[in-house]
Design an enzyme around this catalytic site. Structure first.
Site, PDB file in Angstrom:
ATOM      1  N   SER A 166       0.866  -1.172   0.000  1.00 22.54           N
ATOM      2  CA  SER A 166       0.000   0.000   0.000  1.00 22.54           C
ATOM      3  C   SER A 166       0.902   1.220   0.000  1.00 22.54           C
ATOM      4  O   SER A 166       2.053   1.147   0.451  1.00 22.54           O
ATOM      5  CB  SER A 166      -0.894   0.000   1.242  1.00 22.54           C
ATOM      6  N   SER A 344      29.003  46.014  -3.282  1.00 23.86           N
ATOM      7  CA  SER A 344      28.063  47.115  -3.454  1.00 23.86           C
ATOM      8  C   SER A 344      28.056  47.583  -4.897  1.00 23.86           C
ATOM      9  O   SER A 344      29.084  47.588  -5.571  1.00 23.86           O
ATOM     10  CB  SER A 344      28.432  48.282  -2.531  1.00 23.86           C
TER      11      SER A 344
END
Length: 563
Positions: A166, A344
C-alpha cells in the site's frame, strides 16, 4: 515621393530566414483508471495516474526527481517487494526479473529521473508518488519483456509492481531509506567543516584577542580557542545525528493500508524486510506495532529537531564571523573573510560577508521548515497521516540545504580566513577588561580604581597599575603571560571545594550510605537548625537516597524523622 526600387536591390539582399520547424507531433496511448480514459504520451514511462497528479498538484514546482535519493529508495522498496513475492510464490520469475531489472536501472544508473514529474507536495498521503513509481517500473518492465508501454495485462502497476503493498507502507518506508541516504552526506559535510575549523584553531593558537560578552569587552582569549569552541560545538552534533539516523531503520513495510497487514502472506513482512535490508545495505527491522508505525511521524519530528539544532549552531557561527570581520576600519576587524564578490553597486571597494549571510538564511529556512514538519506531524488523524508528503519534502530539503551550506561555508569562507594579529593584541592591551586578570592579585577595590582611571583618562590599565605601584614589573609580566591570560593561571593555587559546597550541589548525586551529617549539610537552615519536616522536605530527602533507602531510618537525626 519615395525613391523607386532599384532593379538590382534583390540581388544584394539576404534571403528571408526559413520558417521555424514545426514541433514534432506527439503520439499518445490510451490508458484507463477509476476516473476514466485519458491519453498519455506514447513515449512516457509514467502512466495515467501520474498524469492526473501532474495536473492536480502544481504547488512548489519541485518534482520528485529533485531528490534522486528518494527515487532510489522507492525503487529499492519495489525491488524488495518483488523478490519477496516471488520467494513466497505470488509473482512469476518472468515478472520478477522484469521488475528487478527496471528497479536496478533506477537504483544503480539513476535512470528515468525525468519520468518522476509529480510535485512533492500532494494530496493522498503520497499515493501519486507511489503510483508514479509503479507506472514507470511497470512500463520499463514491459519493454524488458518485449512488450509495449501500457500493455498492463502482461505486467500491471497495481497487481504486480504494487503487489502486497500500500502507499501507506511503501511511502514512509522509502522516506526512511531516503533519510538514511541523505543523512550520510550531511554528516560528511559537517565533519569537513569541523576539520577546517580545527585547522584554523591550530593556525590561530597564538593569536591573542579580546573575548566579548554582550558585545562588550571581556577577558582575553586566543583566536584559536574561539575556532576550537565552534568545532567542538559541531562535533557533539555528529554523534547525535549518527545515533538518531538509526530511528529510520525501523520500517512498517508489510503493514499495508493501516498496519493490519491485509492482503499479505503471514511470512511477507519478515521476508520483505530481509530483502530490503539486502537491497539497501541498511540493517532494517519491522516495527513491533504496525498500526502505530503507519500513523506516527515521531521519528521524523525528532530528527527534524536535530537538524534545527544544527541550523541554529551554524547560524550562530555565521553571526560570529560577521561580527569578528566587521569593519575593516569601523568594526571589530579581528579577522578577514575572503572577498568572494564585490559588495556594493554604489560603494567602490566594499566587500560583504556574503557566505555567512547565506548560511544565516539557510538556517532560517531550515527552522521554518521544522515548524511545518511539526504541524504536519500533528495533523495525523486516526490510522494515517495525510501530510506525510509535506514532512518528506521539508526533511529532504533541510538535509540538502544544510549539506550544501556546510560545504559552502568551509570552502568559500573558513579555509581562507586570516587573522589581524597585531590589531587584536593591541585591543587586548588597551582594554579595560584586562584588569580582571589583576583582580586576584591586587583586590577588587584597586582593580576598580585602575579601571575607572583608565576610562576617565583613556590610559592603559597595565600602565596605571604600574604607575600606582600596585605590583612589581616582574609580577605584571607574569600576569600578562598569554598562558595565564587565556587559561587557568599558574600563579593561583588550586583549592578543593569544601564538603559543605559539595553537599549543596548533590541534586544529581547518588549516595550509597546515609548518616546524620549528610542531612545536616544538605538541609539545615541558615541558622543551623533543622527545618520542620513536611511532605515536600521528605520528598527532597528521598531524592538524595538510593532506591529502597528510607529517610526515617535511625541514622537520620530524630528531629528530621517522619512521625
Amino acid at each position: 515621393m519615395p525613391p523607386l526600387p532599384d532593379d538590382n536591390q534583390n540581388d544584394i539582399m539576404d534571403p528571408p530566414p526559413p520558417p521555424p520547424p514545426l514541433p514534432p507531433k506527439i503520439e499518445y496511448r490510451m490508458e484507463h483508471d477509476l476516473i476514466g480514459d485519458e491519453q498519455v504520451p506514447k513515449d512516457a514511462y509514467y502512466g495515467i495516474q501520474t498524469q492526473r497528479a501532474m495536473r492536480n498538484f502544481d504547488i512548489t514546482g519541485v518534482p520528485i526527481s529533485h531528490f534522486p535519493q528518494f527515487i532510489r529508495a522507492l525503487a529499492m522498496v519495489k525491488k524488495a517487494a518483488a523478490l519477496a513475492n516471488n520467494e513466497l510464490g505470488y509473482l512469476t520469475d518472468v515478472k520478477k526479473d522484469a521488475i528487478v531489472q527496471a528497479c536496478d536501472e533506477i537504483i544503480v544508473d539513476e535512470a528515468f529521473l525525468d519520468e518522476f514529474p509529480v510535485d512533492l507536495i500532494q494530496g493522498g498521503a503520497g499515493t501519486s508518488t507511489n503510483m508514479n513509481a509503479n507506472e514507470v517500473i511497470a512500463n520499463r518492465g514491459l519493454e524488458i519483456m518485449g512488450k509495449e508501454k501500457g500493455e498492463y495485462e502482461f505486467l500491471h502497476p497495481n497487481n504486480d509492481v504494487n503487489q502486497s503493498q500500500s502507499t501507506n507502507d511503501v511511502y514512509p518506508t522509502a522516506a526512511r531509506l531516503a533519510m538514511c541516504f541523505s543523512d550520510d552526506p550531511l554528516i560528511d559535510a559537517v565533519k569537513y567543516l569541523v576539520g577546517a575549523l580545527n585547522d584554523k584553531a591550530e593556525e590561530f593558537k597564538d593569536v591573542l584577542k579580546l573575548g566579548r560578552t554582550q558585545l562588550q569587552d571581556a577577558v582575553p582569549m586566543t583566536l584559536g580557542q574561539e575556532f576550537k569552541g565552534w568545532s567542538e560545538n559541531l562535533e557533539k552534533d555528529l554523534v547525535r545525528m549518527e545515533e538518531l539516523a538509526k530511528l529510520f531503520h525501523t520500517i512498517n513495510m508489510g503493514g499495508t493500508a493501516i498496519g493490519t497487514s491485509i492482503n499479505t502472506d503471514p511470512q511477507y513482512t519478515a521476508t520483505v524486510t530481509r530483502k530490503l535490508s539486502e537491497v539497501s545495505g541498511i540493517p532494517l527491522s519491522a516495527a513491533p506495532n504496525m498500526i502505530d508505525a503507519s500513523s506516527d511521524m515521531g521519528d521524523f519530528l525528532i530528527f527534524s529537531g536535530m537538524l534545527r539544532r544544527l541550523a541554529v549552531k551554524l547560524s550562530k557561527i555565521a553571526n560570529d564571523l560577521r561580527l569578528l570581520s566587521s569593519g575593516p576600519r569601523g568594526g571589530l576587524n579581528d579577522i578577514n573573510l575572503p572577498a568572494v564578490q564585490p559588495g556594493s553597486s554604489i560603494m567602490p571597494g566594499k566587500v560583504n560577508p556574503v557566505i555567512p549571510e547565506a548560511v544565516n538564511q539557510t538556517a532560517f529556512q531550515v527552522i521554518g521548515n521544522d515548524m511545518a514538519i511539526t504541524l504536519a506531524a500533528e495533523a495525523g488523524q486516526l490510522q494515517l497521516n495525510y501530510a506525510e508528503p509535506l514532512i518528506i519534502y521539508n526533511m529532504l530539503s533541510n538535509l540538502r540545504m544544510l549539506t550544501k551550506a556546510c560545504y559552502m561555508l568551509t570552502d568559500r569562507c573558513i579555509v581562507q580566513i586570516t587573522a589581524n594579529k597585531e590589531h587584536t593584541e593591541a585591543m587586548v592591551y588597551n582594554s579595560i577588561g584586562i584588569v580582571t586578570a589583576f583582580n586576584p592579585h591586587i583586590g577588587y577595590e584597586k582593580s576598580t580604581a585602575a579601571a575607572k582611571k583608565a576610562l576617565m583618562t583613556g590610559g592603559n590599565v597595565v600602565d596605571i597599575i604600574r604607575e600606582e605601584g600596585y605590583l612589581s614589573e616582574e609580577k605584571i609580566n607574569e600576569i600578562m603571560d598569554v598562558n595565564n591570560l587565556t587559561g587557568p593561571s599558574k600563579l593561583l593555587k588550586g583549592d578543593k571545594p569544601s564538603m559543605v559546597d559539595m553537599n549543596r550541589t548533590l541534586t544529581h548525586t547518588r549516595v550509597t550510605s546515609v548518616d546524620a551529617s549528610f542531612f545536616n549539610n544538605v538541609i539545615l537552615q541558615e541558622d543551623g537548625s533543622a527545618p520542620p519536616m513536611t511532605p515536600a522536605s521528605h520528598r527532597r530527602i528521598r531524592s538524595f537516597l538510593p532506591q529502597g533507602l528510607n529517610p526515617s531510618m535511625s541514622s537520620v537525626p530524630s528531629s528530621l524523622q517522619l512521625k
